[in-house]
Design a protein around this motif. Structure first.
Motif, PDB file in Angstrom:
ATOM      1  N   PHE A  92      52.131-119.861 -23.753  1.00 19.80           N
ATOM      2  CA  PHE A  92      51.339-119.903 -24.791  1.00 19.80           C
ATOM      3  C   PHE A  92      52.127-121.203 -25.508  1.00 19.80           C
ATOM      4  N   ASP A  93      53.122-121.104 -25.342  1.00 19.81           N
ATOM      5  CA  ASP A  93      53.122-122.036 -26.508  1.00 19.81           C
ATOM      6  C   ASP A  93      53.680-123.628 -26.307  1.00 19.81           C
ATOM      7  N   ALA A  94      52.815-124.003 -25.003  1.00 20.05           N
ATOM      8  CA  ALA A  94      52.774-125.106 -24.626  1.00 20.05           C
ATOM      9  C   ALA A  94      53.100-125.729 -25.378  1.00 20.05           C
ATOM     10  N   ALA A  95      53.388-127.133 -25.072  1.00 22.51           N
ATOM     11  CA  ALA A  95      52.759-128.312 -26.188  1.00 22.51           C
ATOM     12  C   ALA A  95      51.787-128.940 -25.573  1.00 22.51           C
ATOM     13  N   PRO A  96      50.979-129.542 -26.584  1.00 22.57           N
ATOM     14  CA  PRO A  96      50.367-129.966 -26.079  1.00 22.57           C
ATOM     15  C   PRO A  96      50.241-131.263 -25.417  1.00 22.57           C
ATOM     16  N   LYS A  97      49.426-131.455 -24.487  1.00 27.62           N
ATOM     17  CA  LYS A  97      49.328-132.899 -23.579  1.00 27.62           C
ATOM     18  C   LYS A  97      49.149-133.414 -23.243  1.00 27.62           C
ATOM     19  N   GLY A  98      48.130-135.023 -23.672  1.00 27.78           N
ATOM     20  CA  GLY A  98      47.331-135.868 -22.998  1.00 27.78           C
ATOM     21  C   GLY A  98      47.349-136.801 -21.846  1.00 27.78           C
TER      22      GLY A  98
ATOM     23  N   VAL B 209      35.416-136.021 -27.753  1.00 27.39           N
ATOM     24  CA  VAL B 209      36.595-135.958 -27.977  1.00 27.39           C
ATOM     25  C   VAL B 209      36.966-134.284 -28.837  1.00 27.39           C
ATOM     26  N   TYR B 210      36.365-133.713 -28.893  1.00 29.60           N
ATOM     27  CA  TYR B 210      36.476-131.907 -28.610  1.00 29.60           C
ATOM     28  C   TYR B 210      35.918-132.210 -27.819  1.00 29.60           C
ATOM     29  N   ASP B 211      36.174-131.547 -26.294  1.00 30.11           N
ATOM     30  CA  ASP B 211      35.891-131.800 -25.619  1.00 30.11           C
ATOM     31  C   ASP B 211      36.766-132.111 -24.417  1.00 30.11           C
ATOM     32  N   ARG B 212      37.258-132.865 -24.928  1.00 30.35           N
ATOM     33  CA  ARG B 212      38.794-133.319 -24.659  1.00 30.35           C
ATOM     34  C   ARG B 212      40.177-132.148 -24.587  1.00 30.35           C
ATOM     35  N   ASP B 213      39.429-130.705 -25.770  1.00 29.71           N
ATOM     36  CA  ASP B 213      40.395-130.075 -26.590  1.00 29.71           C
ATOM     37  C   ASP B 213      41.075-129.396 -24.613  1.00 29.71           C
ATOM     38  N   ILE B 214      40.060-129.605 -24.560  1.00 28.04           N
ATOM     39  CA  ILE B 214      40.567-128.709 -22.794  1.00 28.04           C
ATOM     40  C   ILE B 214      41.055-129.348 -21.863  1.00 28.04           C
ATOM     41  N   LEU B 215      40.288-130.448 -21.449  1.00 27.12           N
ATOM     42  CA  LEU B 215      41.949-130.789 -21.065  1.00 27.12           C
ATOM     43  C   LEU B 215      43.090-130.579 -21.489  1.00 27.12           C
ATOM     44  N   ILE B 216      43.560-130.668 -23.041  1.00 29.86           N
ATOM     45  CA  ILE B 216      44.946-130.982 -23.773  1.00 29.86           C
ATOM     46  C   ILE B 216      45.475-129.266 -22.640  1.00 29.86           C
ATOM     47  N   PHE B 217      44.698-128.657 -23.445  1.00 27.11           N
ATOM     48  CA  PHE B 217      45.141-127.034 -23.038  1.00 27.11           C
ATOM     49  C   PHE B 217      45.689-127.286 -21.536  1.00 27.11           C
ATOM     50  N   CYS B 218      44.928-127.588 -20.440  1.00 30.18           N
ATOM     51  CA  CYS B 218      45.032-127.752 -19.321  1.00 30.18           C
ATOM     52  C   CYS B 218      46.446-128.447 -18.970  1.00 30.18           C
ATOM     53  N   ILE B 219      46.534-129.546 -18.911  1.00 35.82           N
ATOM     54  CA  ILE B 219      47.225-130.189 -18.899  1.00 35.82           C
ATOM     55  C   ILE B 219      49.063-129.875 -19.586  1.00 35.82           C
ATOM     56  N   SER B 220      48.854-128.991 -20.698  1.00 33.20           N
ATOM     57  CA  SER B 220      50.033-128.731 -20.987  1.00 33.20           C
ATOM     58  C   SER B 220      50.489-127.470 -20.530  1.00 33.20           C
ATOM     59  N   GLN B 221      48.988-126.641 -19.777  1.00 29.72           N
ATOM     60  CA  GLN B 221      49.841-125.176 -19.005  1.00 29.72           C
ATOM     61  C   GLN B 221      50.305-126.187 -17.556  1.00 29.72           C
ATOM     62  N   VAL B 222      50.003-127.194 -17.198  1.00 28.37           N
ATOM     63  CA  VAL B 222      49.912-127.242 -15.887  1.00 28.37           C
ATOM     64  C   VAL B 222      51.677-128.196 -16.311  1.00 28.37           C
ATOM     65  N   ILE B 223      51.695-129.137 -17.489  1.00 27.27           N
ATOM     66  CA  ILE B 223      53.308-129.424 -17.437  1.00 27.27           C
ATOM     67  C   ILE B 223      54.485-129.008 -17.463  1.00 27.27           C
ATOM     68  N   ALA B 224      53.826-128.190 -18.428  1.00 26.92           N
ATOM     69  CA  ALA B 224      54.682-126.312 -18.562  1.00 26.92           C
ATOM     70  C   ALA B 224      55.247-125.537 -17.804  1.00 26.92           C
ATOM     71  N   ALA B 225      54.278-125.736 -16.612  1.00 32.04           N
ATOM     72  CA  ALA B 225      55.351-125.121 -15.942  1.00 32.04           C
ATOM     73  C   ALA B 225      55.505-125.793 -14.397  1.00 32.04           C
TER      74      ALA B 225
ATOM     75  N   LEU C  71      42.128-120.361 -25.286  1.00 38.55           N
ATOM     76  CA  LEU C  71      42.312-122.222 -24.783  1.00 38.55           C
ATOM     77  C   LEU C  71      41.736-122.088 -26.564  1.00 38.55           C
ATOM     78  N   LEU C  72      41.059-121.245 -27.270  1.00 42.40           N
ATOM     79  CA  LEU C  72      40.168-121.502 -28.126  1.00 42.40           C
ATOM     80  C   LEU C  72      41.009-121.292 -29.135  1.00 42.40           C
ATOM     81  N   THR C  73      42.369-120.264 -29.227  1.00 43.60           N
ATOM     82  CA  THR C  73      43.325-120.419 -30.458  1.00 43.60           C
ATOM     83  C   THR C  73      44.320-120.719 -30.484  1.00 43.60           C
ATOM     84  N   SER C  74      44.803-121.349 -29.236  1.00 40.31           N
ATOM     85  CA  SER C  74      45.910-122.889 -29.010  1.00 40.31           C
ATOM     86  C   SER C  74      45.078-124.259 -29.848  1.00 40.31           C
TER      87      SER C  74
END
Length: 347
Positions: free
Chosen positions: A28-34, A76-92, A110-113
């Motif tokens: 839940f605290d994964a750093a945002p990644k693009g 660019v707002y839809d990109r939030d979904i990709l940022i969330f997914c990328i952040s989670q996978v990189i942290a893992a 996703l909404l809160t992050s």
């Protein structure tokens, strides 16, 4: 009378959630990644209305063609979904966990992050974002992980709402990332973003931050002509209108210092980004590209007597400090080892 077959069947329904072919997002605290490619090039629309224009962007030998669905281009707002997914996978991956191209997460997380509302409207907007992401098609010669995907592809291959409440709110979602995005993740072709990115109101401000993060990085200053900046933003405005929009953002930044990590100023016909010195270092300040398995054998030959893992650490730090992103990491690493040995000899 209770039949004998009652012992054979459980009173519980089958647990359909127990599947092993997806990665569960739970950091839940994964750093945002693009991903770097879509940060550098105008893949996402900055329009606040449905954008149904076919977009083609060319810069030297690089081209990107983005084709909308009937719902319009991904924004660019839809990109939030990709940022969330990328952040989670990189942290893992950083934790040494196995990941998968198909990932599952709770819509609420996703909404809160990403600093979105969790009311009914927030869930409606999320569903629309998935439709645009899966419907937008891309053709490009930009490589991720040294792989060029020549077929037209989407930013996500598909999405599926696994559980949904009676009032239509999503509970759990599955997303399959495209090969293009997943290749970038595996090659660590990503950059850390400020969490305040999700607080930027204007789509143009978000796009400007992405461009600054990619090109200014850790440098003190980075300048770009307004005409080229307009193209990189994917703006359809006239040059005069674009300059007015940038001038307004500059005035607000002077008053409020609201753009994360960078300040923006207009100097003649150029937009100039100045670093605020807030981009995370030194842990994040490393190049994270993947090396081939035989890289260490070659490194031992290039720098006899030296610990190849120590040399790798020094190489990654040096690339990060100099803002170098080698297209062929293994070759670049071996060259670094050769240069290291030439300057220092045996340890």
């Amino acid at each position: 009378m209770v039949g004998n077959n009652t012992k054979a069947r459980s009173p519980l329904l089958p647990d359909r959630m127990q599947q092993g072919d997806f990665f569960v997002c739970d950091i839940f605290d994964a750093a945002p990644k693009g991903d770097m490619a879509s940060m550098e090039h105008p893949v996402f629309s900055i329009s606040t209305k449905p954008d149904k224009n076919i977009r083609r962007y060319e810069n030297g030998d690089v081209f990107v063609e983005v084709v909308p669905s009937v719902k319009g281009l991904a924004t660019v707002y839809d990109r939030d979904i990709l940022i969330f997914c990328i952040s989670q996978v990189i942290a893992a991956l950083n934790d040494g966990r196995e990941v998968n191209q198909t990932i599952r997460f709770k819509a609420f997380d996703l909404l809160t992050s990403t600093n979105r509302g969790t009311d009914g409207r927030g869930y409606e907007q999320l569903r629309a974002a998935f439709e645009r992401l899966s419907g937008t098609r891309i053709a490009t010669n930009i490589t991720t992980a040294d792989t060029e995907v020549l077929d037209g592809f989407g930013l996500i291959d598909r999405y599926r709402i696994v559980r949904e409440t009676r009032d239509g709110r999503m509970q759990e979602i599955e997303v399959k990332l495209s090969d293009w995005v997943f290749n970038a993740i595996n090659a660590r072709e990503v950059l850390t973003l400020s969490r305040n990115y999700f607080r930027l109101r204007k789509p143009l401000e978000r796009r400007l931050y992405e461009i600054a993060r990619k090109h200014c990085g850790y440098k003190q200053r980075w300048a770009i002509g307004l005409t080229k900046l307009k193209d990189k933003c994917g703006s359809y405005s006239t040059d005069k209108e674009f300059k007015r929009l940038i001038s307004k953002i500059v005035a607000e930044d002077v008053a409020h210092d609201h753009i994360p990590d960078y300040s923006l100023r207009l100097e003649g016909t150029q937009a100039v980004f100045y670093s605020r010195g807030s981009v995370p270092t030194p842990q994040e300040d490393v190049f994270e590209g993947r090396l081939e398995p035989d890289a260490y054998d070659a490194a031992r030959e290039a720098a006899p007597g030296w610990d190849t893992r120590h040399l790798e650490h020094e190489w990654r730090r040096w690339c990060g400090k100099e803002e170098i992103e080698p297209k062929h990491p293994t070759k670049h690493y071996i060259k670094f080892c050769e240069s290291w040995f030439e300057k220092r000899g045996r340890p």
